[in-house]
Design a protein around this motif. Structure first.
Motif, PDB file in Angstrom:
ATOM      1  N   ARG A  88       0.825  -1.217   0.000  1.00 36.58           N
ATOM      2  CA  ARG A  88       0.000   0.000   0.000  1.00 36.58           C
ATOM      3  C   ARG A  88       0.860   1.268   0.000  1.00 36.58           C
ATOM      4  N   GLY A  89       0.438   2.221  -0.819  1.00 38.42           N
ATOM      5  CA  GLY A  89       1.088   3.531  -0.843  1.00 38.42           C
ATOM      6  C   GLY A  89       2.389   3.581  -1.622  1.00 38.42           C
ATOM      7  N   CYS A  90       2.735   2.514  -2.315  1.00 36.21           N
ATOM      8  CA  CYS A  90       3.979   2.496  -3.095  1.00 36.21           C
ATOM      9  C   CYS A  90       3.793   3.237  -4.417  1.00 36.21           C
ATOM     10  N   VAL A  91       4.907   3.765  -4.916  1.00 32.79           N
ATOM     11  CA  VAL A  91       4.901   4.428  -6.215  1.00 32.79           C
ATOM     12  C   VAL A  91       5.997   3.801  -7.069  1.00 32.79           C
ATOM     13  N   LEU A  92       5.603   3.275  -8.217  1.00 33.41           N
ATOM     14  CA  LEU A  92       6.571   2.789  -9.193  1.00 33.41           C
ATOM     15  C   LEU A  92       6.681   3.889 -10.239  1.00 33.41           C
ATOM     16  N   GLN A  93       7.551   4.843  -9.939  1.00 31.78           N
ATOM     17  CA  GLN A  93       7.649   6.096 -10.689  1.00 31.78           C
ATOM     18  C   GLN A  93       8.425   5.878 -11.973  1.00 31.78           C
ATOM     19  N   THR A  94       7.763   5.990 -13.096  1.00 32.44           N
ATOM     20  CA  THR A  94       8.382   5.719 -14.387  1.00 32.44           C
ATOM     21  C   THR A  94       8.768   6.990 -15.145  1.00 32.44           C
ATOM     22  N   HIS A  95       8.597   8.149 -14.518  1.00 31.69           N
ATOM     23  CA  HIS A  95       9.010   9.385 -15.181  1.00 31.69           C
ATOM     24  C   HIS A  95       9.569  10.374 -14.163  1.00 31.69           C
ATOM     25  N   LEU A  96      10.433  11.238 -14.644  1.00 31.55           N
ATOM     26  CA  LEU A  96      10.947  12.364 -13.866  1.00 31.55           C
ATOM     27  C   LEU A  96      11.095  13.552 -14.816  1.00 31.55           C
ATOM     28  N   PHE A  97      10.910  14.745 -14.278  1.00 26.29           N
ATOM     29  CA  PHE A  97      11.172  15.965 -15.031  1.00 26.29           C
ATOM     30  C   PHE A  97      12.531  16.497 -14.605  1.00 26.29           C
ATOM     31  N   HIS A  98      13.343  16.865 -15.576  1.00 25.43           N
ATOM     32  CA  HIS A  98      14.642  17.476 -15.290  1.00 25.43           C
ATOM     33  C   HIS A  98      14.951  18.448 -16.424  1.00 25.43           C
ATOM     34  N   ASP A  99      15.258  19.682 -16.074  1.00 21.89           N
ATOM     35  CA  ASP A  99      15.546  20.718 -17.069  1.00 21.89           C
ATOM     36  C   ASP A  99      14.448  20.817 -18.127  1.00 21.89           C
ATOM     37  N   ARG A 100      13.200  20.808 -17.670  1.00 22.42           N
ATOM     38  CA  ARG A 100      12.026  20.942 -18.533  1.00 22.42           C
ATOM     39  C   ARG A 100      11.902  19.822 -19.568  1.00 22.42           C
ATOM     40  N   ILE A 101      12.436  18.658 -19.224  1.00 22.21           N
ATOM     41  CA  ILE A 101      12.329  17.478 -20.086  1.00 22.21           C
ATOM     42  C   ILE A 101      11.712  16.352 -19.262  1.00 22.21           C
ATOM     43  N   LEU A 102      10.673  15.725 -19.805  1.00 18.41           N
ATOM     44  CA  LEU A 102      10.077  14.545 -19.185  1.00 18.41           C
ATOM     45  C   LEU A 102      10.838  13.331 -19.713  1.00 18.41           C
ATOM     46  N   ARG A 103      11.455  12.597 -18.803  1.00 17.89           N
ATOM     47  CA  ARG A 103      12.180  11.381 -19.175  1.00 17.89           C
ATOM     48  C   ARG A 103      11.450  10.188 -18.585  1.00 17.89           C
ATOM     49  N   THR A 104      11.129   9.213 -19.435  1.00 21.34           N
ATOM     50  CA  THR A 104      10.450   8.004 -18.969  1.00 21.34           C
ATOM     51  C   THR A 104      11.381   6.808 -19.146  1.00 21.34           C
ATOM     52  N   ASP A 105      11.262   5.863 -18.219  1.00 22.95           N
ATOM     53  CA  ASP A 105      12.070   4.652 -18.279  1.00 22.95           C
ATOM     54  C   ASP A 105      11.363   3.559 -17.485  1.00 22.95           C
ATOM     55  N   THR A 106      11.860   2.356 -17.589  1.00 19.38           N
ATOM     56  CA  THR A 106      11.217   1.200 -16.970  1.00 19.38           C
ATOM     57  C   THR A 106      11.485   1.094 -15.472  1.00 19.38           C
ATOM     58  N   VAL A 107      10.598   0.370 -14.795  1.00 21.60           N
ATOM     59  CA  VAL A 107      10.777  -0.059 -13.410  1.00 21.60           C
ATOM     60  C   VAL A 107      10.468  -1.550 -13.395  1.00 21.60           C
ATOM     61  N   VAL A 108      11.404  -2.334 -12.860  1.00 20.46           N
ATOM     62  CA  VAL A 108      11.244  -3.792 -12.856  1.00 20.46           C
ATOM     63  C   VAL A 108      11.427  -4.324 -11.443  1.00 20.46           C
ATOM     64  N   LEU A 109      10.459  -5.123 -10.987  1.00 23.05           N
ATOM     65  CA  LEU A 109      10.603  -5.904  -9.761  1.00 23.05           C
ATOM     66  C   LEU A 109      10.690  -7.355 -10.194  1.00 23.05           C
ATOM     67  N   ARG A 110      11.841  -7.955  -9.950  1.00 15.68           N
ATOM     68  CA  ARG A 110      12.074  -9.340 -10.361  1.00 15.68           C
ATOM     69  C   ARG A 110      11.283 -10.313  -9.480  1.00 15.68           C
ATOM     70  N   GLU A 111      11.324 -11.565  -9.835  1.00 17.27           N
ATOM     71  CA  GLU A 111      10.543 -12.620  -9.178  1.00 17.27           C
ATOM     72  C   GLU A 111      10.733 -12.610  -7.653  1.00 17.27           C
ATOM     73  N   GLY A 112       9.598 -12.502  -6.936  1.00 14.95           N
ATOM     74  CA  GLY A 112       9.605 -12.562  -5.481  1.00 14.95           C
ATOM     75  C   GLY A 112      10.099 -11.309  -4.775  1.00 14.95           C
ATOM     76  N   ALA A 113      10.364 -10.230  -5.500  1.00 12.93           N
ATOM     77  CA  ALA A 113      10.809  -8.983  -4.878  1.00 12.93           C
ATOM     78  C   ALA A 113       9.658  -8.354  -4.098  1.00 12.93           C
ATOM     79  N   THR A 114       9.990  -7.663  -3.000  1.00 13.76           N
ATOM     80  CA  THR A 114       8.982  -7.020  -2.154  1.00 13.76           C
ATOM     81  C   THR A 114       9.322  -5.559  -1.954  1.00 13.76           C
ATOM     82  N   LEU A 115       8.345  -4.699  -2.209  1.00 12.33           N
ATOM     83  CA  LEU A 115       8.466  -3.263  -1.950  1.00 12.33           C
ATOM     84  C   LEU A 115       7.566  -2.959  -0.770  1.00 12.33           C
ATOM     85  N   GLY A 116       8.168  -2.558   0.353  1.00 16.77           N
ATOM     86  CA  GLY A 116       7.417  -2.297   1.582  1.00 16.77           C
ATOM     87  C   GLY A 116       6.475  -1.116   1.446  1.00 16.77           C
TER      88      GLY A 116
END
Length: 161
Positions: A88-116
């Motif tokens: 609950r309450g987690c964010v898998l943030q796939t974008h960031l703004f830097h110098d007025r540019i939106l950059r998107t990239d992947t987020v991967v949680l491999r098998e059995g990974a846990t995000l608290g």
């Protein structure tokens, strides 16, 4: 449906802040937060309904995945392998703004990974198989967290007993 009509499939890319893509993406996100979450996603955390909805938005979700959060901004860029856990309450943030540019990239949680609970993973990051990230932990952009380890903090550091 708004997501598919406005932006289609997300890809790792760069877009100027004032581009049509950024505005369409923000509009699609507004549909999620103002319509879909109050009417559906917000009331079904941790259920197959939420998982099916996220898959419908393009997220790659394996078998036996526990997802209690709808905060996957560019869903096509998220991969949750078999038995991964997003609390609950987690964010898998796939974008960031830097110098007025939106950059998107992947987020991967491999098998059995846990995000608290309350954890955040920034773009371009990968959390290794069977790895645990403690509550309110932050994986910085572009980090690769090794398999079979435990991490905690903002930003993360090795979790010692």
């Amino acid at each position: 449906m708004a997501k598919w009509l406005l932006v289609g499939r997300h890809r790792g890319d760069e877009h100027p802040l004032w581009s049509g893509y950024v505005w369409r993406n923000e509009l699609a996100d507004t549909f999620v937060e103002v319509v879909a979450v109050p009417w559906l996603a917000g009331s079904v955390p941790g259920t197959p309904v939420l998982t099916a909805w996220l898959r419908g938005l393009g997220a790659h979700i394996g078998k036996g995945v526990w997802v209690e959060s709808y905060w996957l901004p560019e869903t096509d860029l998220v991969t949750l392998e078999d038995a991964a856990t997003v609390n609950r309450g987690c964010v898998l943030q796939t974008h960031l703004f830097h110098d007025r540019i939106l950059r998107t990239d992947t987020v991967v949680l491999r098998e059995g990974a846990t995000l608290g609970p309350g954890g955040i993973v920034l773009p371009g990051s990968e959390v290794g198989a069977r790895t645990t990230l403690g509550p309110a932990s932050l994986v910085m952009a572009g980090e690769s967290v090794p398999d079979d380890t435990r991490w905690l903090g903002n930003p993360i550091e090795s979790w010692r007993s």
